[in-house]
Write an enzyme that holds these catalytic residues in place. Structure first.
Site, PDB file in Angstrom:
ATOM      1  N   LYS A  16       0.851  -1.187   0.000  1.00 42.58           N
ATOM      2  CA  LYS A  16       0.000   0.000   0.000  1.00 42.58           C
ATOM      3  C   LYS A  16       0.888   1.239   0.000  1.00 42.58           C
ATOM      4  CE  LYS A  16      -3.786   2.164   2.593  1.00 42.58           C
ATOM      5  NZ  LYS A  16      -4.670   2.039   3.783  1.00 42.58           N
ATOM      6  N   LYS A  40      -2.108  -1.658  -3.847  1.00 40.17           N
ATOM      7  CA  LYS A  40      -2.915  -0.427  -3.850  1.00 40.17           C
ATOM      8  C   LYS A  40      -1.996   0.783  -3.939  1.00 40.17           C
ATOM      9  CE  LYS A  40      -6.243   2.078  -0.964  1.00 40.17           C
ATOM     10  NZ  LYS A  40      -6.915   2.137   0.362  1.00 40.17           N
TER      11      LYS A  40
END
Length: 326
Positions: A196, A249
């Site tokens: 992330k 992500k």
């Protein structure tokens, strides 16, 4: 010209049927997970201004939403909670009657076959907007882990099928795995936000989840967008600590990372098509600048081609409609 001096690749592109026969990458509705933003109160259905078509909904609108998703063939949702009250330690994330816990119970009672993924973080529930416990504007890693583990167990107790920790604290997977196992939830998988990045593409999400940090940013715990090798280290660590899925992500600007993680691991990879990616396309479509359907399907095909097994996206309902028509 010597007609045998070059290769004729166009032979396999001559008709729609032939192209379909040799298609290497396909999209199905089973590839998609749809995010839901659940707010407290009644008769609340607020469209997120920066994310056209995405709504914050209260529990009394959840049945209507689930019926629509079921009719479209969407079988998995991820829940984000937006509580009325916040505090320094994110109490609303782990209390028995937290908004995500309530929503999970409603879904499991009315649509038991809908797969419920619970986002496990504190940022929506803390008054400071960070993903953990803060001391003097520093996010305390190990103290945060205790509350994240508590949150995961409470979500599993409410009926969540998958726990999806998104906080990026070091050790979050192993601590949550241990807590789930000790509470009797050895069968509940963890979908880790393993890779992330501290990305500017998250802006609209913070409108939807009311989770903007009140000071500083999240770069001390989310990844530097310039780093590639670090992604492999994060992914491998989470696998060793017990992750069952890995999320990358954002997705669209990180397809190289999706491919790297896919090539170096052997568990399902989830690409998160984040709010900023969604908002840009929606804005361009509303202005008539693009063919929205063609562009979106091409974008998701690129994610699958890069190695994603699943795609988490606000476009899931649109894609389901397009795929049904096709």
């Amino acid at each position: 010209m010597d007609t045998f001096s070059f290769k004729r690749h166009r032979r396999l592109r001559s008709s729609e049927s032939l192209r379909a026969l040799v298609t290497e990458t396909t999209l199905t509705i089973n590839d998609f997970i749809y995010p839901l933003f659940i707010v407290e109160g009644e008769k609340v259905k607020n469209e997120v201004s920066s994310m056209p078509g995405v709504f914050q909904i209260s529990l009394d609108f959840l049945e209507e939403e689930l019926n629509e998703l079921e009719s479209l063939g969407i079988r998995a949702v991820i829940l984000f909670g937006v509580p009325n009250d916040k505090d320094e330690i994110g109490t609303g994330a782990y209390i028995e009657e937290g908004i995500v816990q309530q929503a999970t119970k409603v879904i499991k009672q009315s649509h038991p076959h809908m797969l419920v993924i619970a986002d496990t973080c504190l940022c929506e529930y803390t008054s400071h907007g960070h993903c953990g416990v803060v001391h003097e504007e520093d996010v305390h890693n190990d103290e945060s882990l205790k509350l994240l583990a508590k949150t995961a167990v409470s979500q599993a107790e409410a009926g969540a099928d998958i726990i999806a920790p998104s906080n990026m604290m070091d050790g979050f997977v192993v601590v949550i795995r241990q807590a789930l196992d000790e509470a009797g939830f050895t069968h509940i998988p963890i979908m880790s936000y393993a890779v992330k990045y501290a990305s500017a593409f998250y802006g609209p999400f913070r409108d939807a989840a009311d989770s903007t940090p009140q000071f500083g940013d999240r770069r001390t715990y989310q990844m530097d967008p310039a780093n590639r090798r670090e992604a492999l280290k994060e992914a491998q660590t989470d696998i060793e600590e017990g992750a069952d899925f890995l999320i990358v992500k954002p997705a669209l600007s990180y397809l190289d990372i999706v491919r790297e993680v896919k090539d170096h691991t052997n568990i399902p990879i989830v690409a998160y098509n984040v709010s900023g990616e969604y908002a840009m396309i929606k804005a361009a479509a509303q202005n008539g600048w693009i063919d929205e359907k063609s562009l979106v399907l091409e974008m998701f095909t690129s994610m699958k081609r890069a190695g994603a097994d699943l795609i988490l996206t606000y476009y899931a309902k649109d894609v389901a409609t397009w795929l049904q028509k096709n």
